[in-house]
Enzyme design. Structure first.
Site, PDB file in Angstrom:
ATOM      1  N   SER A  92      35.401  -7.089 -25.083  1.00  0.00           N
ATOM      2  CA  SER A  92      35.414  -5.830 -27.092  1.00  0.00           C
ATOM      3  C   SER A  92      37.012  -5.901 -27.185  1.00  0.00           C
ATOM      4  O   SER A  92      37.240  -6.066 -28.346  1.00  0.00           O
ATOM      5  CB  SER A  92      34.297  -4.816 -26.520  1.00  0.00           C
ATOM      6  OG  SER A  92      35.005  -4.163 -27.398  1.00  0.00           O
ATOM      7  N   GLU A 100      41.308   4.454 -16.752  1.00  0.00           N
ATOM      8  CA  GLU A 100      41.423   2.965 -15.961  1.00  0.00           C
ATOM      9  C   GLU A 100      40.958   2.196 -16.078  1.00  0.00           C
ATOM     10  O   GLU A 100      41.304   0.603 -16.378  1.00  0.00           O
ATOM     11  CB  GLU A 100      41.687   3.220 -14.244  1.00  0.00           C
ATOM     12  CG  GLU A 100      41.937   2.228 -13.476  1.00  0.00           C
ATOM     13  CD  GLU A 100      41.955   2.273 -12.166  1.00  0.00           C
ATOM     14  OE1 GLU A 100      42.821   1.767 -11.301  1.00  0.00           O
ATOM     15  OE2 GLU A 100      42.322   3.702 -11.929  1.00  0.00           O
TER      16      GLU A 100
END
Length: 301
Positions: A70, A96
């Site tokens: 993505s 993270e």
């Protein structure tokens, strides 16, 4: 598109400002701090280190690959949050997964919000933001709640307000930490659910808790069946040998074949059935890639 490009250019400009030794911003009162704090800044990935206070310890590889794909196509939609440690040196507060996926893609910079906070503030921000935004497993959530209580010296009532959860919900998570470590590990691995853990926590004797847990796993018992098993144990004067097979127990033909099903599909399979052999099989998947893999196996392609 022009607006996005302008915003990105602004982020790069602020990044250059931060790399100037004469603009080493350490507090909100420093010169040019107002230009940076609260704004999105393009930071070098190499200048960011992982937060040691991060409650998440496991990251799903398939989910990371999907996020990386993505990011490759659309870029970073939601900036990460970091705190300033030193000159051109930052530490993750939240984000993270985006940080890891960006490194997988090979990006050199990442958009980030910069905060100036001490270790305690950073711990609180990391734990609260991750509890609210990330799909942590039940034990990770419980550990995060416990760390906030122990290290921030916060009560369950105040913690309830801080994370937007009922106090009873927080209590239920914290009770999971009283389970035997092997049961906690199984919950973290997804072999048993939080519902199973909440049922098993009602067994005080560690030895009996483990024996009943072993029966739950071997028989693939549902949460309801586990609750009935624990109830039968409590009604038998807490003597595990007095527990009789109930109508909700898994039939022998399922027990003999469940391991081969799990091995063939290479996922945890949840099977619930009654003594008459009527039941259902639940097969979980974490991504489109895994779904297609399972479909191929089940279809015999």
């Amino acid at each position: 598109m022009a607006k996005a490009q302008k915003k990105q250019a602004l982020g790069r400009g602020l990044s250059a400002l931060l790399k100037d030794p004469e603009n080493d911003i350490q507090s909100s009162s420093d010169k040019n701090a107002d230009k940076v704090i609260g704004n999105v800044v393009e930071l070098d990935l190499a200048s960011i280190e992982v937060n040691p206070f991060q409650p998440r310890t496991k990251f799903n590889d398939d989910a990371l690959e999907e996020l990386a794909s993505s990011i490759r196509e659309l870029g970073i939609i939601q900036p990460i949050t970091v705190r300033k440690l030193d000159f051109n040196k930052y530490q993750l507060v939240s984000g993270e997964r985006r940080y890891r996926a960006s490194k997988m893609v090979g990006l050199e910079t990442i958009p980030a919000y910069i905060r100036i906070a001490n270790d305690q503030e950073s711990l609180e921000m990391a734990l609260v933001e991750n509890i609210q935004r990330q799909d942590l497993d039940p034990i990770e959530i419980a550990l995060s709640y416990q760390r906030l209580i122990d290290e921030i010296k916060i009560t369950q009532e105040k913690l309830s307000d801080r994370v937007g959860k009922k106090r009873s919900t927080i209590t239920n998570y914290l009770r999971l930490l009283k389970l035997h470590p092997s049961i906690q590990n199984s919950m973290r691995d997804g072999d048993v659910s939080m519902g199973h853990g909440r049922a098993l926590i009602n067994i005080d004797k560690e030895k009996d808790q483990l024996q009943i847990f072993d029966r739950v796993v071997r028989s693939g018992l549902s949460v309801r069946a586990t609750e009935n098993l624990v109830k039968a144990y409590k009604n038998s004067d807490n003597k595990i040998q007095n527990i009789k097979s109930s109508k909700s127990s898994i039939p022998e033909f399922i027990i003999k074949n469940i391991d081969s099903i799990k091995k063939n599909l290479d996922v945890k399979v949840d099977i619930s059935a009654n003594a008459d052999g009527k039941g259902k099989i639940t097969i979980p998947f974490n991504s489109e890639k895994e779904f297609k893999r399972l479909k191929k196996i089940l279809a015999g392609d």
